[in-house]
Design an enzyme around this catalytic site. Sequence first.
Site, PDB file in Angstrom:
ATOM      1  CE1 TYR A   1      -2.898   3.198   0.818  1.00 25.74           C
ATOM      2  CE2 TYR A   1      -1.852   3.216   2.977  1.00 25.74           C
ATOM      3  CZ  TYR A   1      -2.652   3.818   2.027  1.00 25.74           C
ATOM      4  OH  TYR A   1      -3.176   5.057   2.272  1.00 25.74           O
TER       5      TYR A   1
ATOM      6  CE  LYS B   1      -2.809   6.085  -1.403  1.00 29.22           C
ATOM      7  NZ  LYS B   1      -3.839   6.898  -2.033  1.00 29.22           N
TER       8      LYS B   1
END
Length: 327
Positions: free
Chosen positions: A142, A146
């Site tokens: 995750y 980003k």
Amino acid sequence: MKILVTGGAGYIGSITTAELVQAGHDVVVFDNLYQGHADAVHPEAAFVQGDLADQAALKRLFAEHRGIDGIMHFASYTLVGESMEQPLMYLRDNLVNAANLLEQAVAHDVGRFILSSTANLFDDPERMPIDENERIVPGSPYGESKFFVERLLHWFARIHGLRYACLRYFNACGDTPGRGEDHDPETHLIPIVLQVALGQRRHITVFGDDYDTPDGTCVRDYIHVVDLAQAHILAMEALDQLGSRKYNLGNGSGFSVLEVIETARRVTGHPIPHVVGPRRPGDPAVLIASSETIRRELGWQPRYTELEDIIRSAWEWHQAHPHGYAK
Ligand code: UDP
């Protein structure tokens, strides 16, 4: 300004949309309703249901909504734990979806972009609180996804002149009377604790009590979603003057999982039983933000500085909406 909000039916996106509308901006929401709720979209925002993976839908969106001044990009997969089990959902989809969006942004001369980024970039911090100079060590697919998007923005700024801000949130929480946190399944600490207080769960499981922290449980920096929303608006409005920016966003103080549960016991008057379980993969021990840069540069001031007030705002929403949104 006319702002496109991706993920504007989701938790942080819908509350930011409401704050944008209240501040007089014109908002278009694009959301696939995977985790979002149609009922969460502010009635004065235009709502387009669609998926960022669908390039034809994105082209139609920009053709039908001309003159977009800026984009706030919330729509993405957001769960650390899930990303450790299904990394490609994150490493591929979060990246490709952002690339699709940026392609259209550039094609339609949208020069401003605000990214929902994350404290999960800082898995092994050398200093606490964590400021923007900290080295980037993503803690999970995750966080890495980003970081990929932050790098996309870097290159789009260099090549196409895009101005962007990356807002690295620490732990977003709290609700407003009209909108709140409603995920299925719910994985976040505060809503789960409040589900115990509502009698919907028997207990909260604490993910590990053998971390190197004062009480052994993970320490996080909890920031109210309205304060995050205000940071987005300030960052968007300042881009022309200041150029591209990266800001860490938190309250600057850390609370352990046990302290959160204890505070929720005080707010709700419920004993909220807890049991200790194993660590959740991908969780760093301590994440506390330094938000000095955004305070200094944009004059950002969090309104909710007390954990008790944040949890109370969430408790009020969860009591009024014990089963979340109708749709
Ligand atoms: N946590 C926990 N039990 C839960 C959910 C979360 O102990 O049922 C812990 C989690 O390990 C982390 C903190 O609470 O240390 C905040 O987790 P959350 O999922 O709310 O946010 P994240 O830190 O993943 O953004």
